[in-house]
Design a protein around this motif. Sequence first.
Motif, PDB file in Angstrom:
ATOM      1  N   LEU A   1       0.825  -1.204   0.000  1.00  0.00           N
ATOM      2  CA  LEU A   1       0.000   0.000   0.000  1.00  0.00           C
ATOM      3  C   LEU A   1       0.863   1.259   0.000  1.00  0.00           C
ATOM      4  O   LEU A   1       0.560   2.225  -0.706  1.00  0.00           O
ATOM      5  CB  LEU A   1      -0.923   0.009   1.224  1.00  0.00           C
ATOM      6  N   LEU A   2       1.946   1.240   0.765  1.00  0.00           N
ATOM      7  CA  LEU A   2       2.830   2.403   0.790  1.00  0.00           C
ATOM      8  C   LEU A   2       3.479   2.638  -0.569  1.00  0.00           C
ATOM      9  O   LEU A   2       3.587   3.782  -1.027  1.00  0.00           O
ATOM     10  CB  LEU A   2       3.915   2.229   1.865  1.00  0.00           C
TER      11      LEU A   2
ATOM     12  N   ILE B   1       0.866   4.224  -2.804  1.00  0.00           N
ATOM     13  CA  ILE B   1       0.639   5.636  -2.472  1.00  0.00           C
ATOM     14  C   ILE B   1       1.783   6.499  -2.977  1.00  0.00           C
ATOM     15  O   ILE B   1       1.569   7.577  -3.542  1.00  0.00           O
ATOM     16  CB  ILE B   1       0.450   5.793  -0.946  1.00  0.00           C
TER      17      ILE B   1
ATOM     18  N   ILE C   1       1.513   6.793  -6.850  1.00  0.00           N
ATOM     19  CA  ILE C   1       0.459   7.709  -7.283  1.00  0.00           C
ATOM     20  C   ILE C   1       0.838   9.148  -6.979  1.00  0.00           C
ATOM     21  O   ILE C   1       0.580  10.057  -7.786  1.00  0.00           O
ATOM     22  CB  ILE C   1      -0.874   7.308  -6.610  1.00  0.00           C
ATOM     23  N   SER C   2       1.466   9.395  -5.829  1.00  0.00           N
ATOM     24  CA  SER C   2       1.844  10.775  -5.506  1.00  0.00           C
ATOM     25  C   SER C   2       2.931  11.288  -6.440  1.00  0.00           C
ATOM     26  O   SER C   2       2.943  12.470  -6.794  1.00  0.00           O
ATOM     27  CB  SER C   2       2.290  10.870  -4.041  1.00  0.00           C
TER      28      SER C   2
END
Length: 54
Positions: free
Chosen positions: A32-33, A36, A39-40
Amino acid sequence: MADRLVRNSSSLHALPAPDRGRGAIEPMLPVLLRGIIFISVLAARGFVAALLAG
């Protein structure tokens, strides 16, 4: 055919039950990290491109 179905259904009992505790969630956290962060980074590149385009 019927004996094959019986054999397949009875072999499912040999599988270990999935762990429903905290141990099942912990391997998902790095994934998940990474998602994230990915995407960032994509969003930041698009934001900078929009700023440069005016």
